[in-house]
Motif scaffolding. Structure first.
Motif, PDB file in Angstrom:
ATOM      1  N   LYS A  10     -32.540  13.186 -33.422  1.00 16.80           N
ATOM      2  CA  LYS A  10     -33.593  12.963 -33.890  1.00 16.80           C
ATOM      3  C   LYS A  10     -35.053  13.636 -33.245  1.00 16.80           C
ATOM      4  O   LYS A  10     -36.161  13.327 -33.236  1.00 16.80           O
ATOM      5  N   LEU A  11     -34.574  14.490 -32.201  1.00 16.52           N
ATOM      6  CA  LEU A  11     -35.688  14.942 -31.481  1.00 16.52           C
ATOM      7  C   LEU A  11     -36.636  15.840 -32.423  1.00 16.52           C
ATOM      8  O   LEU A  11     -37.712  15.833 -32.294  1.00 16.52           O
ATOM      9  N   GLY A  12     -35.834  16.697 -32.887  1.00 20.96           N
ATOM     10  CA  GLY A  12     -36.766  17.746 -33.958  1.00 20.96           C
ATOM     11  C   GLY A  12     -37.751  16.410 -34.949  1.00 20.96           C
ATOM     12  O   GLY A  12     -38.512  16.917 -35.131  1.00 20.96           O
ATOM     13  N   THR A  13     -37.062  15.437 -35.393  1.00 22.63           N
ATOM     14  CA  THR A  13     -37.867  14.494 -36.260  1.00 22.63           C
ATOM     15  C   THR A  13     -39.087  14.093 -35.268  1.00 22.63           C
ATOM     16  O   THR A  13     -39.974  14.147 -36.210  1.00 22.63           O
ATOM     17  N   HIS A  14     -38.655  13.678 -34.407  1.00 21.87           N
ATOM     18  CA  HIS A  14     -39.597  13.157 -33.670  1.00 21.87           C
ATOM     19  C   HIS A  14     -41.084  14.115 -33.120  1.00 21.87           C
ATOM     20  O   HIS A  14     -42.239  13.938 -33.570  1.00 21.87           O
ATOM     21  N   LEU A  15     -40.617  15.363 -32.819  1.00 22.63           N
ATOM     22  CA  LEU A  15     -41.520  16.274 -32.583  1.00 22.63           C
ATOM     23  C   LEU A  15     -42.463  16.720 -33.953  1.00 22.63           C
ATOM     24  O   LEU A  15     -43.651  16.866 -33.783  1.00 22.63           O
ATOM     25  N   THR A  16     -41.602  16.969 -34.793  1.00 22.86           N
ATOM     26  CA  THR A  16     -42.343  17.177 -36.315  1.00 22.86           C
ATOM     27  C   THR A  16     -43.168  15.986 -36.773  1.00 22.86           C
ATOM     28  O   THR A  16     -44.279  16.154 -37.008  1.00 22.86           O
ATOM     29  N   GLN A  17     -42.985  14.790 -36.374  1.00 23.61           N
ATOM     30  CA  GLN A  17     -43.836  13.626 -36.982  1.00 23.61           C
ATOM     31  C   GLN A  17     -44.701  13.631 -36.188  1.00 23.61           C
ATOM     32  O   GLN A  17     -45.949  13.415 -36.448  1.00 23.61           O
ATOM     33  N   ALA A  18     -44.746  13.876 -34.725  1.00 29.93           N
ATOM     34  CA  ALA A  18     -45.901  13.742 -33.896  1.00 29.93           C
ATOM     35  C   ALA A  18     -47.027  14.880 -34.169  1.00 29.93           C
ATOM     36  O   ALA A  18     -48.247  14.893 -34.096  1.00 29.93           O
ATOM     37  N   ARG A  19     -46.399  16.299 -34.428  1.00 33.63           N
ATOM     38  CA  ARG A  19     -47.377  17.357 -34.829  1.00 33.63           C
ATOM     39  C   ARG A  19     -48.026  17.094 -36.104  1.00 33.63           C
ATOM     40  O   ARG A  19     -49.154  17.226 -36.283  1.00 33.63           O
ATOM     41  N   LEU A  20     -47.193  16.586 -37.215  1.00 37.34           N
ATOM     42  CA  LEU A  20     -47.958  16.297 -38.415  1.00 37.34           C
ATOM     43  C   LEU A  20     -49.078  15.075 -38.163  1.00 37.34           C
ATOM     44  O   LEU A  20     -49.925  15.043 -38.761  1.00 37.34           O
ATOM     45  N   ALA A  21     -48.820  14.193 -37.335  1.00 29.33           N
ATOM     46  CA  ALA A  21     -49.615  13.166 -37.117  1.00 29.33           C
ATOM     47  C   ALA A  21     -51.042  13.620 -36.361  1.00 29.33           C
ATOM     48  O   ALA A  21     -52.146  13.183 -36.810  1.00 29.33           O
TER      49      ALA A  21
END
Length: 73
Positions: A10-21
């Motif tokens: 889930k690292l890619g998911t967390h990184l993408t969520q942070a960037r989108l936020a």
């Protein structure tokens, strides 16, 4: 990009969520554009990105370019 040894954590998911936020919080940003490949476009579709253009061999022979967009507003 996340190292293949770290996939499914889930690292890619967390990184993408942070960037989108961050993009959603920034004034004046209405959309996010990205370029990815046929191998990872499905990952971004899970966040709501849609394909705007697909170029066969756009990155290299056998590596298609998928231009994707996510409208934030």
């Amino acid at each position: 990009m996340v190292d293949k040894a770290r996939h499914a954590q889930k690292l890619g998911t967390h990184l993408t969520q942070a960037r989108l936020a961050l993009a959603r919080a920034a004034p004046g940003i209405n959309e996010v554009l990205l370029a990815t490949s046929q191998h990872t476009h499905g990952f971004y579709e899970g966040f709501g990105f849609t394909a705007a253009n697909i170029t066969a061999d756009g990155f290299a022979p056998g590596l298609d370019r998928w231009d994707m967009i996510l409208r934030l507003s």
